[in-house]
Design an enzyme around this catalytic site. Sequence first.
Site, mmCIF file in Angstrom:
data_model
loop_
_atom_site.group_PDB
_atom_site.id
_atom_site.type_symbol
_atom_site.label_atom_id
_atom_site.label_comp_id
_atom_site.label_asym_id
_atom_site.label_seq_id
_atom_site.Cartn_x
_atom_site.Cartn_y
_atom_site.Cartn_z
ATOM 1 N N HIS A 1 99.542 109.659 46.236
ATOM 2 C CA HIS A 1 98.841 109.165 47.429
ATOM 3 C C HIS A 1 99.811 109.045 48.605
ATOM 4 O O HIS A 1 99.480 109.411 49.732
ATOM 5 C CB HIS A 1 98.243 107.776 47.160
ATOM 6 C CG HIS A 1 97.225 107.730 46.051
ATOM 7 N ND1 HIS A 1 97.429 107.024 44.897
ATOM 8 C CD2 HIS A 1 95.993 108.295 45.942
ATOM 9 C CE1 HIS A 1 96.369 107.136 44.113
ATOM 10 N NE2 HIS A 1 95.479 107.906 44.717
ATOM 11 N N MET B 1 90.885 105.810 46.032
ATOM 12 C CA MET B 1 90.298 104.692 45.295
ATOM 13 C C MET B 1 91.368 103.635 45.010
ATOM 14 O O MET B 1 91.176 102.768 44.157
ATOM 15 C CB MET B 1 89.663 105.187 44.000
ATOM 16 C CG MET B 1 88.513 106.160 44.267
ATOM 17 S SD MET B 1 87.315 106.276 42.936
ATOM 18 C CE MET B 1 88.323 106.872 41.608
ATOM 19 N N GLN C 1 87.413 119.060 43.487
ATOM 20 C CA GLN C 1 86.959 118.096 44.492
ATOM 21 C C GLN C 1 87.252 118.620 45.905
ATOM 22 O O GLN C 1 86.402 118.563 46.795
ATOM 23 C CB GLN C 1 87.677 116.764 44.255
ATOM 24 C CG GLN C 1 87.492 115.740 45.352
ATOM 25 C CD GLN C 1 88.081 114.399 44.954
ATOM 26 O OE1 GLN C 1 87.461 113.659 44.228
ATOM 27 N NE2 GLN C 1 89.263 114.090 45.431
ATOM 28 N N GLY D 1 94.349 115.793 47.743
ATOM 29 C CA GLY D 1 95.302 116.371 46.798
ATOM 30 C C GLY D 1 94.691 117.540 46.052
ATOM 31 O O GLY D 1 93.522 117.497 45.645
ATOM 32 N N MET E 1 100.959 112.875 38.723
ATOM 33 C CA MET E 1 100.760 111.433 38.919
ATOM 34 C C MET E 1 99.275 111.139 39.057
ATOM 35 O O MET E 1 98.531 111.900 39.674
ATOM 36 C CB MET E 1 101.499 110.974 40.170
ATOM 37 C CG MET E 1 102.979 110.981 39.975
ATOM 38 S SD MET E 1 103.794 110.111 41.310
ATOM 39 C CE MET E 1 105.486 110.417 40.854
ATOM 40 N N SER E 2 98.851 110.039 38.466
ATOM 41 C CA SER E 2 97.439 109.647 38.523
ATOM 42 C C SER E 2 97.335 108.147 38.298
ATOM 43 O O SER E 2 98.113 107.565 37.524
ATOM 44 C CB SER E 2 96.660 110.383 37.426
ATOM 45 O OG SER E 2 95.414 109.745 37.198
ATOM 46 N N VAL F 1 101.853 115.920 43.304
ATOM 47 C CA VAL F 1 103.138 115.250 43.060
ATOM 48 C C VAL F 1 103.198 114.901 41.574
ATOM 49 O O VAL F 1 102.224 114.386 41.004
ATOM 50 C CB VAL F 1 103.275 113.987 43.933
ATOM 51 C CG1 VAL F 1 104.573 113.258 43.621
ATOM 52 C CG2 VAL F 1 103.216 114.368 45.400
HETATM 53 P P1 AMP Z 1 92.076 108.994 43.972
HETATM 54 O O1 AMP Z 1 92.505 107.657 44.490
HETATM 55 O O2 AMP Z 1 92.509 109.278 42.594
HETATM 56 O O3 AMP Z 1 90.622 109.254 44.246
HETATM 57 O O4 AMP Z 1 92.870 110.055 44.858
HETATM 58 C C1 AMP Z 1 92.857 110.019 46.261
HETATM 59 C C2 AMP Z 1 93.472 111.278 46.783
HETATM 60 O O5 AMP Z 1 94.811 111.384 46.323
HETATM 61 C C3 AMP Z 1 92.737 112.542 46.300
HETATM 62 O O6 AMP Z 1 92.682 113.477 47.360
HETATM 63 C C4 AMP Z 1 93.618 113.025 45.182
HETATM 64 O O7 AMP Z 1 93.522 114.418 44.953
HETATM 65 C C5 AMP Z 1 94.998 112.650 45.726
HETATM 66 N N1 AMP Z 1 95.966 112.571 44.633
HETATM 67 C C6 AMP Z 1 95.846 111.868 43.478
HETATM 68 N N2 AMP Z 1 96.905 112.098 42.671
HETATM 69 C C7 AMP Z 1 97.712 112.977 43.335
HETATM 70 C C8 AMP Z 1 98.947 113.604 43.024
HETATM 71 N N3 AMP Z 1 99.591 113.395 41.874
HETATM 72 N N4 AMP Z 1 99.482 114.440 43.949
HETATM 73 C C9 AMP Z 1 98.846 114.679 45.127
HETATM 74 N N5 AMP Z 1 97.671 114.118 45.470
HETATM 75 C C10 AMP Z 1 97.107 113.274 44.590
#
Ligand code: AMP
Length: 275
Positions: free
Chosen positions: A34, A27, A148, A142, A179-180, A171
């Site tokens: 990411h 997203m 999910q 991730g 991380m988020s 990560v």
């Molecule tokens: P999102 O943009 O939050 O929907 O995440 C996109 C992808 O990145 C998903 O598969 C998440 O699980 C992965 N992701 C988000 N944060 C992390 C993280 N800290 N470490 C590894 N993968 C991540």
Amino acid sequence: MELFETEGTFLTWRKNVSSQIGFVPTMGALHEGHASLLRRARRECDKVVLSIFVNPTQFGPNEDFNKYPRTLEQDCIVAKECGIDVVFAPAQFYSADFSTYIEETKRSIHLCGKFRPGHFRGVTTVVYKLLRLVDPHFAYFGLKDAQQFFVIKKMVEDLNLSTTLVGCDTVRESDGLAMSSRNRYLTKEERLRAPLLYQTLLSTRIALLEKKTPWKTLQTQATQALTQSSMTPQYFELCSIPDLQPTEALSSGQHILASAVLTENGTRLIDNVIF
Ligand code: AMP
């Protein structure tokens, strides 16, 4: 690197590619988590496609869809640094009269499924649409969002999609916080407290492996520790892998997921440990 903002332009590119494609759906608001998925896809595949789409169908009515960070320009810089071939960032991905959804009904009902009705239906629907469009050999997700991952894996198996899913390690910041994209919502104080989520998951894992204290006691202790530090746990649960059913004990040879969510002033922080 090419940027496509419509399905039509992306498809024109896709039709001319026959080599192995790795796909990373996101997203946006990209961070090192990411980037680790992107780099792994880069190492393992001929072409890498990154999608960036803030998917409205996975947000509840009172969630942060409108304020979710949208940083396409910066994201393209990160994607370029990771050697990505294509960024697919559609402004629209659903027709005005869209009416077909994909729903997984076993792995999606506990953990976040309990608190975010319709969330996983939105996730599986958008990922199904993306996998059909991109038709990748590998898709990278991730394990921070472990539920999910296992829900999407089941959808891929049940609906005979040909993509192989790759689960990637979480990560973390140097203090352990996963991380988020949502970490930027935290106030200074909330950010200082936040690493306690991962610390509590780790200490619970150690205690579980010692097999001296029953799960329910550990669950209560973990929830109390978080609450006493002015945090608001939404859940702290133990589930079997890969079917994500609540469990209370470890049995040999079985993988277990300890998963927790905090809601800090409306910001959801999720973390997991698998063991
Ligand atoms: P999102 O943009 O939050 O929907 O995440 C996109 C992808 O990145 C998903 O598969 C998440 O699980 C992965 N992701 C988000 N944060 C992390 C993280 N800290 N470490 C590894 N993968 C991540």
